[in-house]
Design a protein around this motif. Structure first.
Motif, mmCIF file in Angstrom:
data_model
loop_
_atom_site.group_PDB
_atom_site.id
_atom_site.type_symbol
_atom_site.label_atom_id
_atom_site.label_comp_id
_atom_site.label_asym_id
_atom_site.label_seq_id
_atom_site.Cartn_x
_atom_site.Cartn_y
_atom_site.Cartn_z
ATOM 1 N N UNK A 170 -5.801 4.821 2.974
ATOM 2 C CA UNK A 170 -4.972 4.763 1.774
ATOM 3 C C UNK A 170 -5.691 4.031 0.648
ATOM 4 N N UNK A 171 -6.322 2.905 0.967
ATOM 5 C CA UNK A 171 -7.048 2.153 -0.053
ATOM 6 C C UNK A 171 -8.226 2.951 -0.599
ATOM 7 N N UNK A 172 -8.877 3.701 0.259
ATOM 8 C CA UNK A 172 -9.983 4.534 -0.224
ATOM 9 C C UNK A 172 -9.500 5.525 -1.273
ATOM 10 N N UNK A 195 1.611 9.565 -5.368
ATOM 11 C CA UNK A 195 1.800 10.761 -4.551
ATOM 12 C C UNK A 195 0.594 11.024 -3.645
ATOM 13 N N UNK A 196 0.113 9.952 -3.072
ATOM 14 C CA UNK A 196 -0.990 10.045 -2.114
ATOM 15 C C UNK A 196 -0.403 10.079 -0.708
ATOM 16 N N UNK A 197 -0.825 11.034 0.076
ATOM 17 C CA UNK A 197 -0.337 11.173 1.444
ATOM 18 C C UNK A 197 -1.520 11.132 2.404
ATOM 19 N N UNK A 198 -1.410 10.297 3.417
ATOM 20 C CA UNK A 198 -2.407 10.233 4.482
ATOM 21 C C UNK A 198 -1.815 10.962 5.683
ATOM 22 N N UNK A 199 -2.419 12.047 6.073
ATOM 23 C CA UNK A 199 -1.868 12.862 7.150
ATOM 24 C C UNK A 199 -2.386 12.398 8.506
ATOM 25 N N UNK A 200 -1.723 12.895 9.534
ATOM 26 C CA UNK A 200 -2.182 12.618 10.897
ATOM 27 C C UNK A 200 -3.593 13.148 11.099
ATOM 28 N N UNK A 226 -12.240 -4.273 -3.905
ATOM 29 C CA UNK A 226 -11.121 -3.550 -4.506
ATOM 30 C C UNK A 226 -9.824 -3.892 -3.789
ATOM 31 N N UNK A 227 -9.893 -4.029 -2.461
ATOM 32 C CA UNK A 227 -8.692 -4.347 -1.690
ATOM 33 C C UNK A 227 -8.095 -5.668 -2.146
ATOM 34 N N UNK A 228 -8.953 -6.678 -2.338
ATOM 35 C CA UNK A 228 -8.445 -7.976 -2.782
ATOM 36 C C UNK A 228 -7.786 -7.864 -4.154
ATOM 37 N N UNK A 229 -8.418 -7.144 -5.065
ATOM 38 C CA UNK A 229 -7.832 -6.974 -6.403
ATOM 39 C C UNK A 229 -6.546 -6.159 -6.351
ATOM 40 N N UNK A 230 -6.517 -5.172 -5.470
ATOM 41 C CA UNK A 230 -5.332 -4.341 -5.334
ATOM 42 C C UNK A 230 -4.121 -5.182 -4.950
ATOM 43 N N UNK A 231 -4.278 -6.043 -3.941
ATOM 44 C CA UNK A 231 -3.143 -6.837 -3.489
ATOM 45 C C UNK A 231 -2.681 -7.818 -4.567
ATOM 46 N N UNK A 232 -3.643 -8.356 -5.304
ATOM 47 C CA UNK A 232 -3.279 -9.273 -6.382
ATOM 48 C C UNK A 232 -2.483 -8.536 -7.460
ATOM 49 N N UNK A 233 -2.937 -7.339 -7.818
ATOM 50 C CA UNK A 233 -2.243 -6.548 -8.845
ATOM 51 C C UNK A 233 -0.860 -6.122 -8.384
ATOM 52 N N UNK A 234 -0.763 -5.608 -7.170
ATOM 53 C CA UNK A 234 0.516 -5.147 -6.649
ATOM 54 C C UNK A 234 1.501 -6.299 -6.491
ATOM 55 N N UNK A 289 0.838 -1.200 0.000
ATOM 56 C CA UNK A 289 0.000 0.000 0.000
ATOM 57 C C UNK A 289 0.869 1.245 0.000
ATOM 58 N N UNK A 290 1.903 1.240 0.836
ATOM 59 C CA UNK A 290 2.780 2.410 0.920
ATOM 60 C C UNK A 290 3.461 2.686 -0.417
ATOM 61 N N UNK A 291 3.895 1.631 -1.110
ATOM 62 C CA UNK A 291 4.548 1.815 -2.410
ATOM 63 C C UNK A 291 3.562 2.378 -3.430
ATOM 64 N N UNK A 292 2.316 1.889 -3.401
ATOM 65 C CA UNK A 292 1.310 2.402 -4.337
ATOM 66 C C UNK A 292 1.006 3.867 -4.055
#
Length: 702
Positions: free
Chosen positions: A203-205, A152-157, A350-358, A144-147
């Motif tokens: 991040x996934x959202x 250039x997606x940042x999740x702030x505090x 989407x999460x399941x597909x994301x991990x498969x793709x990554x 997730x962090x690499x994606x």
């Protein structure tokens, strides 16, 4: 188990299910922390705890090569030999110390009667039990962090804090109370919750925002399912077509026997135990053909045999329930809730597909499950694009997440082991074999000749708990054998015991509707409404509107018939004092308030007294032995000097301590049989075998 203990256990289970199922963060915990497949369940060499001596401890077969999730293989020589620290993402929140002591910061976890449990000991236990799934979670967070870095997606505090506030307010709680509940019910520190759940979810959202939009058609289907018409029905289900055809002919000729036929023959335990009562059937939630047939039935009508996958179903329509009318004022809130639920559901996919793709794009090497690679790259658990996750990092995360609960099991095991030494008792292979065979027999797994089918039993329990046989033996079988060695196996069964068991299993029962309330004032209000309109139909509508118990709420107050000697004497006394068509007062049971409306009494079951006596004696012996074992285990814990540095607790071990002080996982006489649901790993280890359900001749037992 007493009625009070049963209630507490059920309440605790409901709270755990609540947090697992309804929090926005909990919706993704399984996907985020366990997605992906890294091969076999075998652990890396030198990570297993000191074994319990038995023939079942041979390690499962290890993969001969390292498989990528996409099926390709990474040759061993490609695994980097250097120990590079994982690349800082700058995006994912850093690990912070939880409020309770962090096991990774302690060298001695506990001292039990002068014997230490070290960090290394506890680390091995945690790694053995949870290393595979924790490693998958760590890999997923890296992906997730690499994606996020790529896009250039940042999740702030502020994003994370805002999401926690939103979730807490969703349940009407202030943030601090929400975090307290998460610590108490799920064991999450605030730092863990942010790092392992909230950050990946946000991040996934953002990564999948364009894939989670909800269409109007999807909204309409969701609305129809939630608020549209429903069918209240009874169900018979079985996988044998010949038998289901025979049952269909029988209930078609005698519809009044439908409940009893479901109880006797349905091969789904939940359906059988509820006499065929199921939640109302709604549209767009299951098999379209079954739903179509259900909605075409008239009250009292029986469906044809319906095949869904490898099962066969018969429905009996009880009532066609009209759709619920939503006022214009309520519609915006209803619309928002449905939309959010649909988006969350899409996000899981989407999460399941994301991990498969990554995973296809990344070079992932699982070293933890491959002893040969572990020899070549000592100290590494996995690599992601050449950057390792070290075994120590994996161990630390296992300790941080599961150390507290696993330590409770290790303390329990230590206490039992010390008592065996004191009594000069030993556990042999034949003792373990006999206990496994007993568990197989208790759960009805026999060969054609009537002997326990141990192989089939071991296959089921290890597949169900996703644990190797040796862990099952260590956590469920060995403790049970140890306690039997300590307390002996002789119990006395009286004629009064047999009579009560006979009445409970084969005697008449009360058919009732029930409304369960959590507030006495509301219970009084509902009781007065039911008294002023004394009909079954109105009582059922009140149950659907007010009952806090899911089964009675979804089934118009219908609950399984109340039997005698079930462990709730006040409820039984009230139920058996009623006549058909009459209503009880308010029955206060622990923190719940129950109103009953009597539908009538069932007829006693005809059974051969000698067969019944034999089966009931066997069951009573098992139950009494469990009570004896549980009582002795409680005493051993109370009288042990235990310093638990992870929990921050200490006890002197004096006999005069309050009952229950220092209890570990073996705290109830109603523990599950060896290999029963959740027997392995459910409480960090040490779950004794037990028989908790009444037995009886299969063809006639209710």
């Amino acid at each position: 188990m007493t009625g009070k203990e049963t209630h507490r256990s059920a309440a605790s289970a409901r709270r755990r299910q609540f947090f697992a199922a309804v929090t926005s963060a909990g919706l993704f915990a399984a996907a985020l922390l366990g997605a992906g497949d890294f091969g076999s369940q075998a652990a890396a060499q030198n990570t297993r705890p000191a074994p319990v001596p038995n023939r079942y401890q041979g390690a499962p077969g290890q993969p001969s090569s390292t498989a990528r999730p996409n099926g390709s293989v990474v040759p061993a020589q490609q695994v980097p030999q250097n120990q590079i620290a994982p690349r800082p993402t700058g995006n994912a929140p850093a690990a912070q110390a939880p409020i309770r002591p962090n096991p990774t910061q302690l060298q001695v976890m506990a001292v039990v009667n002068g014997e230490q449990i070290s960090q290394a000991d506890l680390g091995r236990e945690c790694l053995w039990r949870f290393g595979k799934e924790v490693l998958e979670g760590m890999v997923n967070r890296h992906l997730i962090a690499e994606a996020c870095a790529e896009k250039q997606i940042v999740i702030t505090t502020a994003d994370i804090d805002g999401e926690i506030e939103r979730i807490a307010s969703k349940f009407g709680l202030p943030r601090d109370r929400w975090m307290q509940l998460l610590r108490e019910e799920r064991g999450y520190s605030e730092a863990q919750y942010k790092r392992e759940i909230v950050w990946p979810m946000l991040a996934l959202r953002k990564l999948s925002a364009d894939q989670t939009e909800v269409t109007q058609e999807e909204m309409q289907k969701a609305f129809d399912s939630e608020f549209g018409p429903k069918v209240k029905a009874l169900l018979i289900v079985h996988s044998d077509r010949k038998l289901i055809d025979q049952l269909h002919a029988h209930v078609a000729a005698k519809p009044e026997t439908f409940r009893e036929m479901s109880k006797q023959h349905s091969d789904d335990p939940g359906v059988a135990s509820a006499y065929g009562v199921i939640p109302p059937i709604r549209r767009h939630l299951g098999d379209a053909n079954l739903e179509q047939i259900a909605f075409s039935l008239k009250p009292g009508q029986i469906s044809p045999v319906i095949q869904v996958a490898d099962k066969y179903y018969i429905l009996k329509c009880e009532e066609q329930i009209a759709n619920r009318v939503i006022s214009p004022e309520q519609m915006p809130l209803v619309d928002a809730k449905l939309r959010e639920r649909l988006k969350e559901g899409k996000l899981r996919g989407v999460a399941a597909n994301f991990f498969e793709t990554m995973a296809k794009k990344a070079t992932i090497v699982n070293i933890y499950n491959n002893p040969e690679l572990a020899k070549q790259v000592p100290g590494a658990a996995a690599t992601i694009n050449g950057r390792p996750i070290t075994t120590q990092q994996l161990t630390d995360e296992c300790l941080s997440r599961y150390g507290h609960e696993v330590l409770e099991g290790e303390i329990s095991r230590k206490v039992l082991g010390q008592e065996l030494v004191k009594r000069k008792a030993t556990i042999t292979q034949s003792d373990l074999d006999a206990e496994i065979a007993r568990a197989a027999d208790m759960y009805g797994m026999q060969k054609p000749d009537g002997s326990p089918d141990v192989d089939r039993w071991l296959k089921q329990v290890t597949e169900q708990d996703k644990a190797p046989v040796e862990l099952y033996v260590r956590d469920a079988v060995w403790p049970s054998v140890a306690l039997k060695k300590i307390v002996g196996s002789q119990v006395v069964i009286t004629e009064d015991d047999l009579q009560k068991a006979y009445e409970a299993n084969y005697g008449e029962r009360m058919e009732v509707l029930a409304i369960v309330l959590g507030d006495q004032r509301q219970a009084q209000k509902v009781w007065e409404m039911a008294r002023n309109n004394p009909t079954d139909a109105f009582f059922a509508s009140l149950a659907e509107q007010y009952s806090v118990e899911p089964s009675s709420r979804s089934n118009g107050g219908k609950v399984p018939p109340i039997q005698k000697h079930s462990g709730s004497p006040e409820l039984e006394k009230t139920a058996f004092s009623l006549q058909a068509g009459t209503m009880s007062g308010i029955v206060a049971l622990n923190d719940q308030f129950i109103i009953l409306r009597c539908l009538g009494r069932t007829r006693p079951v005809a059974v051969d007294p000698q067969i019944a006596r034999k089966e009931l004696t066997k069951d009573l012996e098992e139950k009494k032995l469990r009570v004896k074992m549980s009582t002795e285990f409680d005493r051993l814990l109370r009288t042990s000097q235990i310093d638990n540095y992870v929990a921050g607790t200490s006890q002197s071990g004096r006999e005069g301590m309050a009952p229950g002080a220092g209890k570990g996982p073996l705290q109830s006489s109603g523990v599950s049989p060896a290999g029963g649901p959740g027997a392995v790993r459910s409480l960090g280890g040490v779950t004794p075998t037990a028989g908790t359900m009444p037995r009886g001749p299969a063809p006639t037992k209710r």
